[in-house]
Design a protein around this motif. Structure first.
Motif, PDB file in Angstrom:
ATOM      1  N   HIS A 146       1.784  -8.207  10.255  1.00 36.14           N
ATOM      2  CA  HIS A 146       1.338  -7.661   8.977  1.00 36.14           C
ATOM      3  C   HIS A 146       0.922  -8.801   8.058  1.00 36.14           C
ATOM      4  O   HIS A 146       1.756  -9.637   7.691  1.00 36.14           O
ATOM      5  CB  HIS A 146       2.457  -6.875   8.300  1.00 36.14           C
ATOM      6  CG  HIS A 146       2.869  -5.654   9.049  1.00 36.14           C
ATOM      7  ND1 HIS A 146       2.126  -4.489   9.064  1.00 36.14           N
ATOM      8  CD2 HIS A 146       3.941  -5.412   9.828  1.00 36.14           C
ATOM      9  CE1 HIS A 146       2.723  -3.592   9.810  1.00 36.14           C
ATOM     10  NE2 HIS A 146       3.831  -4.113  10.297  1.00 36.14           N
ATOM     11  N   ASN A 154       2.982  -0.538   2.246  1.00 38.64           N
ATOM     12  CA  ASN A 154       4.211   0.225   2.426  1.00 38.64           C
ATOM     13  C   ASN A 154       5.300  -0.194   1.459  1.00 38.64           C
ATOM     14  O   ASN A 154       5.361  -1.329   1.015  1.00 38.64           O
ATOM     15  CB  ASN A 154       4.715   0.067   3.867  1.00 38.64           C
ATOM     16  CG  ASN A 154       3.884   0.896   4.838  1.00 38.64           C
ATOM     17  OD1 ASN A 154       2.669   0.878   4.759  1.00 38.64           O
ATOM     18  ND2 ASN A 154       4.547   1.606   5.717  1.00 38.64           N
ATOM     19  N   MET A 157       9.743  -1.379   5.223  1.00 38.86           N
ATOM     20  CA  MET A 157       9.388  -1.548   6.633  1.00 38.86           C
ATOM     21  C   MET A 157      10.630  -1.915   7.425  1.00 38.86           C
ATOM     22  O   MET A 157      11.545  -2.565   6.906  1.00 38.86           O
ATOM     23  CB  MET A 157       8.351  -2.646   6.815  1.00 38.86           C
ATOM     24  CG  MET A 157       6.928  -2.204   6.535  1.00 38.86           C
ATOM     25  SD  MET A 157       5.756  -3.521   6.944  1.00 38.86           S
ATOM     26  CE  MET A 157       4.241  -2.805   6.296  1.00 38.86           C
ATOM     27  N   GLU A 314       8.433   6.943   2.596  1.00 42.46           N
ATOM     28  CA  GLU A 314       7.598   7.010   3.795  1.00 42.46           C
ATOM     29  C   GLU A 314       8.350   7.453   5.038  1.00 42.46           C
ATOM     30  O   GLU A 314       7.774   7.524   6.115  1.00 42.46           O
ATOM     31  CB  GLU A 314       6.996   5.619   4.080  1.00 42.46           C
ATOM     32  CG  GLU A 314       5.923   5.237   3.093  1.00 42.46           C
ATOM     33  CD  GLU A 314       5.956   3.760   2.767  1.00 42.46           C
ATOM     34  OE1 GLU A 314       6.901   3.073   3.173  1.00 42.46           O
ATOM     35  OE2 GLU A 314       5.028   3.297   2.082  1.00 42.46           O
ATOM     36  N   GLU A 327       7.608  10.297  10.104  1.00 40.65           N
ATOM     37  CA  GLU A 327       6.844   9.241   9.449  1.00 40.65           C
ATOM     38  C   GLU A 327       5.749   9.949   8.676  1.00 40.65           C
ATOM     39  O   GLU A 327       5.015  10.758   9.210  1.00 40.65           O
ATOM     40  CB  GLU A 327       6.209   8.313  10.495  1.00 40.65           C
ATOM     41  CG  GLU A 327       7.207   7.417  11.168  1.00 40.65           C
ATOM     42  CD  GLU A 327       7.126   5.973  10.690  1.00 40.65           C
ATOM     43  OE1 GLU A 327       6.108   5.621  10.075  1.00 40.65           O
ATOM     44  OE2 GLU A 327       8.086   5.236  10.921  1.00 40.65           O
ATOM     45  N   LEU A 328       5.674   9.646   7.418  1.00 45.07           N
ATOM     46  CA  LEU A 328       4.719  10.362   6.601  1.00 45.07           C
ATOM     47  C   LEU A 328       3.436   9.548   6.488  1.00 45.07           C
ATOM     48  O   LEU A 328       3.482   8.362   6.263  1.00 45.07           O
ATOM     49  CB  LEU A 328       5.322  10.613   5.224  1.00 45.07           C
ATOM     50  CG  LEU A 328       6.778  11.101   5.253  1.00 45.07           C
ATOM     51  CD1 LEU A 328       7.352  11.142   3.860  1.00 45.07           C
ATOM     52  CD2 LEU A 328       6.878  12.457   5.898  1.00 45.07           C
ATOM     53  N   GLY A 329       2.327  10.205   6.680  1.00 44.75           N
ATOM     54  CA  GLY A 329       1.061   9.484   6.574  1.00 44.75           C
ATOM     55  C   GLY A 329       0.631   8.905   7.909  1.00 44.75           C
ATOM     56  O   GLY A 329       1.381   8.910   8.872  1.00 44.75           O
ATOM     57  N   PRO A 334      -3.307   5.869   4.811  1.00 40.88           N
ATOM     58  CA  PRO A 334      -1.880   5.923   4.512  1.00 40.88           C
ATOM     59  C   PRO A 334      -1.543   6.911   3.394  1.00 40.88           C
ATOM     60  O   PRO A 334      -0.382   7.201   3.180  1.00 40.88           O
ATOM     61  CB  PRO A 334      -1.570   4.493   4.078  1.00 40.88           C
ATOM     62  CG  PRO A 334      -2.837   3.978   3.520  1.00 40.88           C
ATOM     63  CD  PRO A 334      -3.932   4.645   4.300  1.00 40.88           C
ATOM     64  N   PHE A 336      -0.722  10.109   1.261  1.00 41.22           N
ATOM     65  CA  PHE A 336      -0.162  11.409   1.601  1.00 41.22           C
ATOM     66  C   PHE A 336       0.487  12.019   0.381  1.00 41.22           C
ATOM     67  O   PHE A 336       0.757  11.348  -0.613  1.00 41.22           O
ATOM     68  CB  PHE A 336       0.858  11.295   2.739  1.00 41.22           C
ATOM     69  CG  PHE A 336       2.020  10.368   2.457  1.00 41.22           C
ATOM     70  CD1 PHE A 336       3.024  10.736   1.574  1.00 41.22           C
ATOM     71  CD2 PHE A 336       2.107   9.132   3.077  1.00 41.22           C
ATOM     72  CE1 PHE A 336       4.096   9.895   1.320  1.00 41.22           C
ATOM     73  CE2 PHE A 336       3.180   8.284   2.818  1.00 41.22           C
ATOM     74  CZ  PHE A 336       4.170   8.671   1.937  1.00 41.22           C
ATOM     75  N   LYS A 356       1.790   9.029  -1.809  1.00 40.65           N
ATOM     76  CA  LYS A 356       1.175   7.699  -1.725  1.00 40.65           C
ATOM     77  C   LYS A 356      -0.306   7.900  -1.994  1.00 40.65           C
ATOM     78  O   LYS A 356      -0.957   8.701  -1.345  1.00 40.65           O
ATOM     79  CB  LYS A 356       1.415   7.132  -0.329  1.00 40.65           C
ATOM     80  CG  LYS A 356       0.963   5.727  -0.132  1.00 40.65           C
ATOM     81  CD  LYS A 356       1.958   4.966   0.726  1.00 40.65           C
ATOM     82  CE  LYS A 356       1.382   4.526   2.041  1.00 40.65           C
ATOM     83  NZ  LYS A 356       2.368   3.790   2.846  1.00 40.65           N
TER      84      LYS A 356
HETATM   85  C1  LIG Z   1       3.679   2.456   6.573  1.00 38.80           C
HETATM   86  O1  LIG Z   1       3.587   3.747   6.005  1.00 38.80           O
HETATM   87  C2  LIG Z   1       2.873   4.670   6.796  1.00 38.80           C
HETATM   88  C3  LIG Z   1       2.801   5.928   5.988  1.00 38.80           C
HETATM   89  O2  LIG Z   1       1.963   5.770   4.873  1.00 38.80           O
HETATM   90  C4  LIG Z   1       3.534   4.879   8.125  1.00 38.80           C
HETATM   91  O3  LIG Z   1       2.798   5.776   8.929  1.00 38.80           O
HETATM   92  C5  LIG Z   1       3.651   3.544   8.834  1.00 38.80           C
HETATM   93  O4  LIG Z   1       4.375   3.685  10.020  1.00 38.80           O
HETATM   94  C6  LIG Z   1       4.363   2.540   7.934  1.00 38.80           C
HETATM   95  N1  LIG Z   1       4.338   1.243   8.563  1.00 38.80           N
HETATM   96  C7  LIG Z   1       5.435   0.588   8.862  1.00 38.80           C
HETATM   97  C8  LIG Z   1       5.244  -0.716   9.555  1.00 38.80           C
HETATM   98  O5  LIG Z   1       6.551   0.988   8.584  1.00 38.80           O
END
Ligand SMILES: *[C@@H]1O[C@H](CO)[C@@H](O)[C@H](O)[C@H]1NC(C)=O
Length: 431
Positions: A146, A154, A157, A314, A327-329, A334, A336, A356
């Motif tokens: 990243h 996000n 994480m 998220e 997992e949203l989005g 991204p 949502f 988001k």
């Molecule tokens: C970041 O957020 C999105 C949802 O907006 C999600 O799908 C994704 O997995 C997230 N990425 C990480 C690395 O957590």
């Protein structure tokens, strides 16, 4: 109190900085050297500002191999400044500064492998320090590449540190990613600013001016933040609720080699700030904190807790059914808006709206927000070892019949008409 100031002083910013920004996340990115890119390990090994973290990695031995493999990862590298020990010895929190300091003061730790070194205590100390270094280093790694722009998408994480104490339903420990306006930038867990970012052949390195501390339990963290949350924490302690928000090593029940952990392994808490409590009608406040109000106070606090559930903007995860993780989005878009219900410790529903949004016209920028029963979350997604917590500027008001003319006023205004009945109603379990 270095830890406390370090960890939560920047929370203050969360209260004053409006949530908008105009940042080119890449402005402070260090251009990688022309030509072949090197692995993360080779990059930091040759960089003067990372000698202290490199020494810890050499001492620990296994994590440096992950930094040298092909698999894509992200590494948060505390620079030398961040790992310079303070003048006086700090409390023994398992952190990289602690390991760095130990390596400074006990250089024998570094010459491992000598059979002549048969001092049992020394071996034991080395083993313990390596274990601490290993866990904390894993917390500095994300299992994917990243860059700064991608981090900024996000709010939290997952890292590569997985709990071994039965907490969080086995989910990896997470970091919080904050976006700041003045000066523009990203900070991790509210206190560690990303000073520069660089690409490597196997991912990204972000330079930090502070090492990261793996999160403590919800209650312990709220306690550290008592400058904003002292009313909530003392209320929780008064009703004996701390064990529903804590998770930790149980000294009494543990036997050598058999650690026992106790408390609540997974929970989410919506913590009213001191200001939130102060906004309650004066007489209600007096009642709640008087000896007559203890039961009502307990019930009201339970209404702010969501047991067995991790609620992040998220990510929602229920401990009972593992597959319910949502997992949203999506990665491409991204943004949502997600509405869902979770259940408080009273069993009553709480309506969550997590959102988001892209901030146009700023390329790639997003704003993440959340409301609970219509009350907006002031500080979102604080990560904890046993879940998550969020700060509210209002005490959540349980549903009740409003007098019609009161529709737009403070829902607590007519508390005397219904609150005592609500508080007495229904025997409650737990807490
Ligand atoms: C970041 O957020 C999105 C949802 O907006 C999600 O799908 C994704 O997995 C997230 N990425 C990480 C690395 O957590």
């Amino acid at each position: 109190m270095r830890l406390a100031t370090l960890v939560f002083a920047p929370l203050a910013h969360a209260f004053v900085i409006p949530f908008e920004w105009d940042v080119r996340w890449t402005t402070n990115a260090v251009e990688s050297v022309l030509g072949e890119k090197q692995t993360i390990w080779k990059m930091i090994k040759d960089d003067d500002k990372y000698t202290r973290i490199v020494r810890i990695l050499e001492f620990e031995g296994s994590v440096k191999k992950e930094l040298d493999k092909d698999a894509l990862i992200t590494f948060f590298a505390p620079n030398n400044e961040g790992l310079t020990p303070p003048k006086h010895r700090t409390e023994e929190v398992p952190s990289l500064s602690y390991v760095a300091q130990a390596l400074d003061e006990e250089p024998w730790l570094l010459d491992d492998g000598g059979d002549d070194d048969d001092d049992k205590d020394k071996k034991r100390r080395r083993k313990i320090l390596k274990r601490i270094a290993h866990a904390v280093l894993k917390y500095h790694i994300l299992p994917d590449s990243h860059d700064a722009a991608s981090l900024a998408q996000n709010s939290t994480m997952a890292t590569t540190l997985h709990p071994h104490d039965g907490s969080a339903d086995g989910l990896a420990r997470r970091i919080h990613i904050g976006k700041e306006l003045v000066p523009p930038g990203i900070s991790i867990n509210f206190y560690a600013r990303v000073k520069s970012s660089a690409g490597a052949s196997n991912g990204q390195v972000h330079e930090l001016a502070h090492p990261l501390f793996p999160p403590a339990s919800v209650f312990d963290e709220m306690f550290i933040a008592s400058r904003w949350l002292s009313t909530s924490t003392s209320a929780i302690q008064r009703v004996g609720g701390a064990k529903y928000l804590e998770w930790g090593y149980d000294r009494e029940k543990s036997k050598p080699g058999k650690p026992v952990f106790s408390g609540t392994p997974l929970t989410t808490f919506f913590a009213p700030s001191n200001q939130a409590w102060n906004c309650l009608p004066h007489r209600l406040h007096l009642f709640l904190f008087s000896q007559f109000g203890r039961h009502a106070l307990r019930k009201l606090l339970m209404y702010h807790a969501v047991p067995h559930t991790l609620v992040h903007a998220e990510l929602v995860h229920h401990a009972e059914h593992k597959k319910a993780e949502a997992e949203l989005g999506s990665l491409n878009d991204p943004s949502f808006r997600h509405e869902f219900e979770v259940h408080s410790a009273l069993g009553s529903p709480l309506k969550i709206v997590a959102e988001k949004k892209r901030v146009l016209p700023i390329e790639g920028a997003v704003v993440t927000s959340m409301t609970v029963n219509g009350v907006s979350v002031k500080v979102l997604d604080v990560v904890a070892s046993n879940g998550a917590w969020h700060i509210l500027d209002k005490v959540l008001c349980p549903p009740h019949k409003h007098k019609p003319h009161m529709a737009d006023t403070d829902p607590w205004d007519d508390w005397e008409d219904w609150f005592l009945t609500w508080a007495e109603d229904a025997r409650i379990q737990g807490w």
